[in-house]
Design an enzyme around this catalytic site. Structure first.
Site, short mmCIF file in Angstrom:
data_model
loop_
_atom_site.label_atom_id
_atom_site.label_comp_id
_atom_site.label_asym_id
_atom_site.label_seq_id
_atom_site.Cartn_x
_atom_site.Cartn_y
_atom_site.Cartn_z
N ALA A 65 1.96 2.13 6.76
CA ALA A 65 2.42 1.01 7.24
C ALA A 65 3.93 0.69 6.81
CB ALA A 65 1.72 -0.22 6.67
N GLY A 105 -1.28 4.05 6.05
CA GLY A 105 -1.76 3.82 7.32
C GLY A 105 -1.67 5.01 8.39
N GLU A 108 -4.88 6.95 8.02
CA GLU A 108 -5.90 5.66 8.45
C GLU A 108 -5.91 6.14 9.95
OE1 GLU A 108 -4.45 2.51 6.13
OE2 GLU A 108 -6.57 2.11 5.61
N GLU A 128 -1.93 3.69 -1.30
CA GLU A 128 -1.57 2.15 -1.56
C GLU A 128 -1.59 1.51 -2.79
OE1 GLU A 128 -3.00 3.90 0.61
OE2 GLU A 128 -3.12 3.00 2.80
#
Ligand code: T1G
Length: 694
Positions: A65, A105, A108, A128
């Site tokens: 992200a 992310g 993910e 994270e």
């Protein structure tokens, strides 16, 4: 907003390739979800498209992200969860083609694809936790379903990536690609295009889970992540993945992600993430300033520091000539180096051949003239100006014309050292922290005449040897030691007023520092601190210091190295109060007419952090550090301030600078003018950094 160039659609026969182009690391920034959405819709609408490939343009897949968007309101942040849901529900096979890093992310996204292929050098991970958050787009629910609960917990709690080969071995990657990634991914996609049903990770069960596993994990993070929020949330979510339906864990993850994202701890860790990268930008130093290549290093002094410094270069394959004044000292230094490497090999950190390879790059010498071919020479001898001046005078005569001459001094005036040479523009300070082969911080001390090229080369060298190099100016103690000197003074004052040394250390341990001021002093050696205080007093024409700690030194208790200092130590080196030291403190208070009083942990913490921040504000005002973030990076990497507090300056800004000023005044200390001004204007140090500079 659709930013088509952020996600490029390319037709390869019956396969649609979606290439994410968001340099430098393909972070999941605004425009990326929109581009992927458009691509998936195009693929769904076209019956001639049988499969979709997601691939990163440039040097990597999606590195996560976009951390810069974490401060946006939830509905304005790029919709990673929505994209993951679209991928998970997509009716045709999707293939994530991985190179570089697939982190956070990015992984993910790949986990929401039907399949994953990767080149050998790819690295996959969910880091994270290092930002004080947790995988918020399905990672806590999908990773354990792929690799099992134990490995999933290990990856999410450590935040460490794994290589593609390991990922293949544990089923995180379906195929390793030799050669061109896109060609390999296309070949794979065509092979699986008709395969049905589409395997969905969200439909799998978690293996390897048990109540004991999660209990052990909770026990473990009390040590590895003491005081931190997100690790426990990760464990909760991994347990949900193992015990509840996917959708329940998926929804719970969104709630816990926001809880973690809004935490002061995540703000602190994100501050440091960017501050560390910002510290690589030196004001006034053009980004394209040429840095010279360092092919050979010279180290003067084979003591603890010199040996540790040498190891940093040997570890990255740079030959080192290490010079001592006598054979015995040289042999002792070489022996220490070998023992360090052999100990690392025994722990499996390096291989046995690494030991020989690295030592094979080391040339011992008793003659400074042997440094004539070194591109960088680092002096790491006794902390005496006279000794250093003598060495630099002799170095000036033997070193190559372009050699960089660096001193590892921890406090002395680098300008004064440079002045004894004919080449002050090539002199710089490289202040390593002990143990130099372990501690990541190097204070790069820019002297008045240090050239831009020498500075740029020093920054590049720091990065090359895996250090965090922060540029500081010349003053007594530069940044870190200057702050820790004040911090030590205040800590001794707290004891004089009534606190026990153990109370002071306990307060800072509670704040998150692994060692409080007196634990640190006992480890470094009480005599070292005493000698620095004596030296400073002599420089200022003041009487020799005779504080309670100076008196402890004079009793012969010099710290752990003499079996005891402020504390006694048991066989596990756990500190215990020493009655004689306490009696000496009591006597000292009586002699000073001090009636000891109870000091709360809150007062101790506030006074010590206020002292650090006050000195940091003075350092900023004098231009010794360019940014408050630089000071935070120094104090985290050099002195163990907890990264999840963001460093002393960020921590104070979060607490409110007015409170710091009030604390200083309450205890009779003069607030630094900059600190008082910012507090008065309701500003933070981050605000100060945005102010125009004269
Ligand atoms: N977001 C925004 N900017 C990033 C970024 C990121 N994720 N990663 C790197 N940058 C910037 C960085 O600030 C620097 O900018 C430039 O890219 C080069 O970085 C929902 C919530 C990928 C291994 O934690 O580990 O996904 O200084 O100098 O040494 O579950 O960057 O040039 O202006 O570090 O080659 C999870 C963080 C996010 C990965 C590359 N991902 N990045 O290292 O380059 S949270 C991460 C890294 C998340 C989801 C959760 C490294 C790298 P500038 P760099 P590098």
């Amino acid at each position: 907003m659709t930013n088509p160039q952020l996600v490029e659609q390319t037709r390869e026969g019956s396969v649609l390739v979606l290439t994410i182009n968001n340099p430098p690391v393909n972070a999941f920034s605004p425009g990326v979800p929109e581009g992927l959405k458009a691509g998936l819709e195009a693929a769904a609408a076209d019956d001639t498209i049988e499969a979709v490939i997601l691939i990163g343009g440039g040097r990597t897949f999606v590195a996560g992200a976009d951390i810069k968007t974490f401060n946006l309101p939830r509905d304005q942040a790029p919709d990673l969860r929505g994209t993951v849901e679209k991928l998970d529900a997509f009716p045709k096979p999707t293939v994530a083609a991985l190179h570089g890093t697939a982190l956070g992310g990015g992984l993910e996204l790949a986990l929401a694809c039907t399949y994953r292929v990767a080149v050998g050098g790819a690295r996959l991970g969910l880091p994270e936790v290092k930002l004080g958050v947790l995988p918020g787009a399905g990672g806590t629910q999908r990773l354990p379903r792929v690799v099992g609960a134990p490995k999933g917990l290990e990856m999410m709690l450590s935040g460490s990536p794994i290589g593609a080969a390991e990922a293949k071995a544990i089923g995180l990657v379906d195929e390793l690609v030799e050669g061109d990634l896109l060609a390999g991914a296309l070949s794979f996609a065509r092979r699986v295009a008709a395969a049905r049903p589409l395997p969905r990770i969200s439909e799998r069960e978690v293996v390897g889970a048990s109540p004991e596993l999660f209990a052990q994990a909770r026990e473990a993070i009390n040590k590895t992540h003491r005081g931190q929020l997100s690790p426990s949330l990760i464990i909760d979510l991994a347990e949900l993945a193992a015990t509840r339906p996917f959708q329940e864990g998926w929804q719970a993850e969104a709630v816990k992600f926001m809880e973690a994202r809004e935490s002061p701890q995540s703000r602190g860790l994100r501050h440091i993430f960017f501050a560390e990268r910002e510290s690589a930008r030196v004001p006034g130093l053009a980004k394209d300033t040429p840095a010279t290549t360092i092919r050979r290093v010279g180290v003067i002094g084979a003591g603890t520091m010199g040996g540790g410094i040498a190891m940093n270069f040997l570890n990255v394959g740079i030959p080192v000539t290490i010079v001592e004044t006598g054979q015995e000292a040289l042999d002792r230094g070489l022996g220490l180096l070998r023992r360090n490497y052999e100990s690392s090999a025994k722990k499996g950190r390096i291989s046995a051949e690494d030991v020989d390879t690295r030592l094979g790059l080391l040339t011992p010498s008793l003659d400074l003239a042997d440094l004539k071919d070194a591109d960088l020479i680092i002096e790491a001898v006794f902390e005496s100006m006279a000794v250093k001046k003598d060495i630099f005078t002799r170095l000036d005569a033997v070193a190559g014309p372009d050699a960089i001459l660096a001193t590892n001094t921890s406090t002395l005036d680098v300008n004064e050292i440079a002045a004894v040479t004919s080449r002050p523009q090539q002199v710089i300070g490289l202040h390593f922290f002990s143990p130099a082969n372990v501690m990541k911080l190097v204070e790069i001390v820019r002297a008045d005449k240090t050239s831009d090229s020498v500075l740029a080369t020093s920054m590049a060298v720091a990065k090359q040897i895996g250090k965090v190099g922060v540029v500081v100016g010349v003053c007594d103690g530069f940044v870190g030691n200057r702050m820790v000197h004040r911090y030590g003074e205040e800590a001794r004052q707290l004891v004089e007023e009534g606190a026990a040394p153990g109370d002071v250390d306990a307060a800072m341990n509670a704040l998150g520092l692994p060692m409080g001021p007196f634990q640190m002093t006992d480890m470094a050696g009480l005599d070292i601190g005493h000698a620095i205080r004596v030296h400073r007093a002599q420089q200022r024409g003041e009487p020799e210091p005779d504080g309670w700690l100076d008196r402890v030194v004079k009793t012969g208790r010099k710290g752990q190295k003499t079996g005891g200092g402020i504390y006694d130590y048991d066989e596990n080196r756990r500190p215990r109060p020493n009655a004689d030291v306490q009696a000496l403190i009591d006597a000292y208070r009586a002699e000073k007419g001090v009636t000891p009083r109870e000091l709360t942990q809150d007062e101790i913490t506030r006074r010590l952090t206020a002292t650090l921040v006050n000195e940091g504000a003075r350092i900023l005002d004098e231009g010794i550090a360019a940014r408050a973030g630089d000071i935070d990076v120094i104090y985290i990497y050099g002195y163990g301030f907890p990264a999840y507090r963001g460093g002393p300056m960020h921590y104070a800004s979060e607490q409110g600078l007015q409170g710091v000023v009030d604390d200083l005044k309450r205890y009779g200390k003069a607030p630094a003018p900059l600190l008082e001004r910012l507090a008065g204007e309701g500003k933070t140090f981050a605000d100060w950094e945005k102010e125009p500079r004269s």
